[in-house]
Write a protein that holds these residues in place. Sequence first.
Motif, short mmCIF file in Angstrom:
data_model
loop_
_atom_site.label_atom_id
_atom_site.label_comp_id
_atom_site.label_asym_id
_atom_site.label_seq_id
_atom_site.Cartn_x
_atom_site.Cartn_y
_atom_site.Cartn_z
N PRO A 89 -0.39 9.74 -8.63
CA PRO A 89 -0.75 9.18 -7.32
C PRO A 89 -1.14 10.34 -6.40
O PRO A 89 -0.47 11.37 -6.41
CB PRO A 89 0.56 8.55 -6.84
N VAL A 99 -3.02 9.67 -3.05
CA VAL A 99 -3.49 9.25 -1.71
C VAL A 99 -2.42 9.66 -0.69
O VAL A 99 -1.25 9.33 -0.87
CB VAL A 99 -3.71 7.72 -1.66
N PRO A 100 -2.80 10.38 0.39
CA PRO A 100 -1.81 10.70 1.43
C PRO A 100 -1.21 9.41 2.01
O PRO A 100 -1.93 8.41 2.17
CB PRO A 100 -2.63 11.46 2.48
N ASP A 101 0.08 9.44 2.31
CA ASP A 101 0.79 8.22 2.72
C ASP A 101 0.11 7.47 3.86
O ASP A 101 0.09 6.25 3.89
CB ASP A 101 2.23 8.56 3.13
N GLN A 104 -6.41 -1.54 -2.19
CA GLN A 104 -5.36 -1.71 -1.18
C GLN A 104 -4.40 -2.85 -1.54
O GLN A 104 -3.20 -2.72 -1.40
CB GLN A 104 -6.06 -2.01 0.13
N ALA A 144 1.42 0.23 -5.23
CA ALA A 144 1.59 1.34 -4.28
C ALA A 144 2.11 2.58 -5.01
O ALA A 144 1.71 3.71 -4.69
CB ALA A 144 2.54 0.93 -3.16
N LEU A 175 -0.54 4.84 -6.13
CA LEU A 175 -1.51 5.35 -5.17
C LEU A 175 -0.98 6.51 -4.33
O LEU A 175 -1.61 7.55 -4.23
CB LEU A 175 -1.95 4.23 -4.22
N TYR A 176 0.18 6.29 -3.71
CA TYR A 176 0.58 7.17 -2.61
C TYR A 176 1.41 8.36 -3.08
O TYR A 176 2.32 8.21 -3.90
CB TYR A 176 1.33 6.36 -1.55
N GLY A 222 -0.35 13.85 -0.01
CA GLY A 222 -0.80 13.24 -1.27
C GLY A 222 -0.45 14.06 -2.50
O GLY A 222 -0.68 13.62 -3.62
#
Length: 290
Positions: free
Chosen positions: A199, A201-203, A213, A218, A221-222, A227
């Motif tokens: 993962p 993606v920055p929070d 999305q 989740a 992703l995060y 990230g």
Amino acid sequence: MTGLPPRRADELLRAAVGHLRLADVPDPRIDAELLLAHVLGVNRGRAQALALLGSSLSQPVADRYRALVLRRGLREPLQHLTGVAHFRRIELLVGPGVFVPRPETEVLVEHALRGLPEGGTAVDLGTGSGAIALSIAHERPDATVIALERSPEAFAWAERNRQHVGAANARVLAGDLAVAADLLPELLAGVDVVVSNPPYVPDGMVPRDPEVQRFDPAAALYGGPDGLDPMRAVVATAERLLRPGGLLAVEHGELQGEGTRALLADGWTEAATHPDLTGRDRVTTARRAG
Ligand SMILES: C[S@@+](CC[C@H](N)C(=O)[O-])C[C@H]1O[C@@H](n2cnc3c(N)ncnc32)[C@H](O)[C@@H]1O
């Protein structure tokens, strides 16, 4: 979608393309054709041909098609609707609870394969559907591949896919990538390739695509404030697993090449960032110092 003549493939397809365009689906024609192919149980070319010929669908099949098109219009991922994702040379089963593999990750596999000697061992950290690990296992039957996943839902998909692909040289383990070296004591300093698409993606960042999305887990992703928290754990684990000269290959966001290379300053050589097929920085590789 209302008022449609109910059963002619060409009319159903035209209405579907219009509906998906209005819903801002990025490739409305491709998705409409692929869904038609899915309900007919044929490939996309055959579905196009049936539409050109003005063939009729049975009422249940036409109804099923319209229902899937409506769901796609609500931005449910195409792969969740068809139940499969194609990745390199394999077909993966996907659905709720697992990250849908992306085309850009195919380039990561290319780097990993290049670093894998005959009869070598590769470890995939955060395997999700098993896309990376099972591709390596499929394309390199001489190799031994270990895939690790923490999410119980994703683990179940990966194990299902291991059987679906028939990868006898791959093993899927449940566990946290931060402690993977403790889970694999027999492999300490003996692995040829560690590969990961963690993962990243920055929070605080909200993914633009509704499919991502709302439907990607989740946990896939995060990656913390910048990230890169999972990447730090990947690097620490790779330091313990890789043999001297072994290769680390990781995927990251297009703006994270420099940050990822900074994590590889000590104990690594040849750190380099590589673009994906659209020219964006996507993969960083490095070799474990001897
Ligand atoms: C971006 S997805 C990539 C999935 C797959 N490798 C691919 O490329 O399609 C990241 C995966 O790492 C898993 N993951 C996240 N944190 C983890 C951890 N600490 N330990 C093991 N797996 C983790 C997630 O559940 C998710 O399946």
